[in-house]
Design an enzyme around this catalytic site. Structure first.
Site, PDB file in Angstrom:
ATOM      1  N   VAL A  41      17.968  63.168  29.988  1.00 31.69           N
ATOM      2  CA  VAL A  41      18.155  64.936  30.229  1.00 31.69           C
ATOM      3  C   VAL A  41      19.966  64.721  31.412  1.00 31.69           C
ATOM      4  O   VAL A  41      20.233  65.496  30.726  1.00 31.69           O
ATOM      5  CB  VAL A  41      17.459  65.309  31.563  1.00 31.69           C
ATOM      6  CG1 VAL A  41      16.044  65.511  30.634  1.00 31.69           C
ATOM      7  CG2 VAL A  41      16.965  64.754  32.420  1.00 31.69           C
ATOM      8  N   TYR A  83      18.784  62.878  46.913  1.00 27.38           N
ATOM      9  CA  TYR A  83      17.450  62.999  45.976  1.00 27.38           C
ATOM     10  C   TYR A  83      17.422  64.482  46.905  1.00 27.38           C
ATOM     11  O   TYR A  83      16.884  65.433  46.407  1.00 27.38           O
ATOM     12  CB  TYR A  83      16.441  62.069  46.188  1.00 27.38           C
ATOM     13  CG  TYR A  83      14.970  62.184  46.221  1.00 27.38           C
ATOM     14  CD1 TYR A  83      14.505  63.029  44.725  1.00 27.38           C
ATOM     15  CD2 TYR A  83      14.365  63.005  46.651  1.00 27.38           C
ATOM     16  CE1 TYR A  83      13.940  62.814  44.569  1.00 27.38           C
ATOM     17  CE2 TYR A  83      12.725  64.326  46.190  1.00 27.38           C
ATOM     18  CZ  TYR A  83      13.000  64.491  44.886  1.00 27.38           C
ATOM     19  OH  TYR A  83      11.406  64.195  44.449  1.00 27.38           O
TER      20      TYR A  83
HETATM   21  P1  NAP Z   1       7.438  59.416  37.841  1.00 27.79           P
HETATM   22  O1  NAP Z   1       6.323  58.827  37.650  1.00 27.79           O
HETATM   23  O2  NAP Z   1       8.546  58.540  38.667  1.00 27.79           O
HETATM   24  O3  NAP Z   1       7.710  59.923  36.613  1.00 27.79           O
HETATM   25  C1  NAP Z   1       9.185  60.536  36.163  1.00 27.79           C
HETATM   26  C2  NAP Z   1       9.069  60.690  34.884  1.00 27.79           C
HETATM   27  O4  NAP Z   1       9.878  61.119  34.335  1.00 27.79           O
HETATM   28  C3  NAP Z   1       8.916  60.053  34.119  1.00 27.79           C
HETATM   29  O5  NAP Z   1       8.320  60.769  33.620  1.00 27.79           O
HETATM   30  C4  NAP Z   1      10.406  59.492  33.179  1.00 27.79           C
HETATM   31  O6  NAP Z   1      10.063  59.062  32.286  1.00 27.79           O
HETATM   32  C5  NAP Z   1      11.279  60.995  33.543  1.00 27.79           C
HETATM   33  N1  NAP Z   1      12.610  60.549  34.265  1.00 27.79           N
HETATM   34  C6  NAP Z   1      13.659  59.807  34.427  1.00 27.79           C
HETATM   35  N2  NAP Z   1      14.405  59.712  34.299  1.00 27.79           N
HETATM   36  C7  NAP Z   1      14.923  60.504  33.118  1.00 27.79           C
HETATM   37  C8  NAP Z   1      15.873  61.060  32.678  1.00 27.79           C
HETATM   38  N3  NAP Z   1      16.946  60.444  32.902  1.00 27.79           N
HETATM   39  N4  NAP Z   1      15.665  61.743  31.375  1.00 27.79           N
HETATM   40  C9  NAP Z   1      14.602  62.356  31.340  1.00 27.79           C
HETATM   41  N5  NAP Z   1      13.309  61.707  31.503  1.00 27.79           N
HETATM   42  C10 NAP Z   1      13.743  60.890  32.453  1.00 27.79           C
HETATM   43  O7  NAP Z   1       7.635  61.087  38.818  1.00 27.79           O
HETATM   44  P2  NAP Z   1       6.673  61.648  39.408  1.00 27.79           P
HETATM   45  O8  NAP Z   1       6.466  61.787  40.827  1.00 27.79           O
HETATM   46  O9  NAP Z   1       5.776  62.830  38.422  1.00 27.79           O
HETATM   47  O10 NAP Z   1       7.960  63.257  39.794  1.00 27.79           O
HETATM   48  C11 NAP Z   1       8.046  64.699  38.916  1.00 27.79           C
HETATM   49  C12 NAP Z   1       9.106  65.091  39.291  1.00 27.79           C
HETATM   50  O11 NAP Z   1       8.318  65.753  40.765  1.00 27.79           O
HETATM   51  C13 NAP Z   1       9.802  64.657  39.703  1.00 27.79           C
HETATM   52  O12 NAP Z   1      11.395  65.856  40.019  1.00 27.79           O
HETATM   53  C14 NAP Z   1      10.225  64.385  40.910  1.00 27.79           C
HETATM   54  O13 NAP Z   1      11.390  64.336  41.924  1.00 27.79           O
HETATM   55  C15 NAP Z   1       9.756  65.342  41.557  1.00 27.79           C
HETATM   56  N6  NAP Z   1       8.526  65.831  43.183  1.00 27.79           N
HETATM   57  C16 NAP Z   1       7.627  64.168  42.684  1.00 27.79           C
HETATM   58  C17 NAP Z   1       7.011  64.224  44.485  1.00 27.79           C
HETATM   59  C18 NAP Z   1       5.854  63.052  44.688  1.00 27.79           C
HETATM   60  O14 NAP Z   1       5.443  63.339  45.779  1.00 27.79           O
HETATM   61  N7  NAP Z   1       5.672  62.209  43.705  1.00 27.79           N
HETATM   62  C19 NAP Z   1       6.670  65.509  45.335  1.00 27.79           C
HETATM   63  C20 NAP Z   1       8.067  65.952  45.347  1.00 27.79           C
HETATM   64  C21 NAP Z   1       9.103  66.649  44.248  1.00 27.79           C
HETATM   65  P3  NAP Z   1      10.239  57.376  31.540  1.00 27.79           P
HETATM   66  O15 NAP Z   1       8.079  57.040  31.834  1.00 27.79           O
HETATM   67  O16 NAP Z   1      10.703  57.540  30.200  1.00 27.79           O
HETATM   68  O17 NAP Z   1      11.013  56.833  32.305  1.00 27.79           O
END
Ligand code: NAP
Length: 246
Positions: free
Chosen positions: A63, A154
């Protein structure tokens, strides 16, 4: 119900994005799953969603790269005929104290987390304007609201998403398009699994409900905003954090 709607979910191969894609599909939407590296996970989710009886397409795209984001959105419209819901969820962390943070780690986080939102939304909005309806839901973080030591890159990207969300909501509200952000707290995914135990314990202590969230908790809030229940909500940041930051 979202029957007949088309939803694009970025970063849907794992974690929160995966739960969002599954939830919107279970409510009847056709889904475009985006991933960047994990093809196997995306294929598995494709299979799971197909079993729910809706249409699904997996598109590999980074993205942070404008043309790839453009292709992702275009494919959704071409395959399913409309683009009704865009969930900008893809995100990464490259944590470190500012004094030790490399320019590369700063830039990469901003490029994926914030520019990625611009890239996908830039392509989606003209389609939604033409359709005279749309829902854009951006996944920010409580860290974008209150900050966190070790996450200047971040937090800046996530605070940027909030400004982006509020501005765009004002720009395109008259076109019947809502733009909101969801701010998760500590959700159990790959992103948080590697954090040191001490950090996890301290985080848990700061949560009113004294437990971490699940990806499904975020997915439910996305569904709320994407469904008819969310039709009069725009420009908002909704925290899904168990009472972590208020
Ligand atoms: P995650 O488990 O690390 O998964 C990240 C996802 O983003 C994966 O599907 C990955 O694809 C994809 N991704 C990474 N870089 C990308 C790129 N350049 N282009 C397209 N896709 C990309 O993360 P998560 O915890 O589910 O987090 C999802 C969202 O929630 C993020 O925006 C994160 O900042 C936000 N968030 C998370 C938390 C938390 O506690 N987990 C808290 C607040 C906010 P691949 O599998 O192909 O690598």
């Amino acid at each position: 119900m979202l029957k007949g709607k088309t939803a694009v979910v970025t970063g849907a191969s794992r974690g929160i994005g995966r739960a969002i894609a599954a939830k919107l599909a279970s409510e009847g939407a056709n889904i475009v799953i985006n991933y960047v590296n994990r093809r196997e996970e995306a294929d598995q989710l494709t299979q799971d969603i197909e079993n729910l009886g809706v249409k699904v397409l997996a598109v590999q795209a980074d993205v942070s790269i404008f043309n790839q984001a453009q292709n992702l959105i275009t494919r959704a419209k071409e395959e399913f005929g409309s683009l009704d819901i865009l969930v900008n969820n893809a995100g990464i962390t490259r944590d470190g104290l500012l004094m030790r943070m490399s320019e590369e780690d700063y830039d990469r986080v901003m490029d994926v987390n914030l520019k990625g939102v611009f890239n996908c939304t830039r392509q989606a909005v003209p389609l939604m304007v033409k359709q005279k309806s749309g829902r854009i839901i951006n996944i920010t973080s409580v860290v974008g609201l209150v900050g966190n030591a070790g996450q200047t890159n971040y937090a800046a990207s996530k605070a940027g998403i909030i400004g982006f969300t509020k501005s765009l909501a004002k720009e395109i509200g008259s076109r019947n398009i809502t733009v909101n952000a969801i701010a998760p707290g500590f959700i159990e995914t790959d992103m948080t699994s590697d954090l040191p135990e001490k950090v996890k314990e301290l985080s848990k202590e700061s949560i009113a409900l004294k437990r971490f969230g699940k990806p499904e908790n975020v997915a439910d809030a996305v569904y709320f905003l994407a469904s008819g229940m969310g039709e009069y909500i725009t420009g908002q940041v909704i925290s899904v954090d168990g009472g972590m930051a208020f």
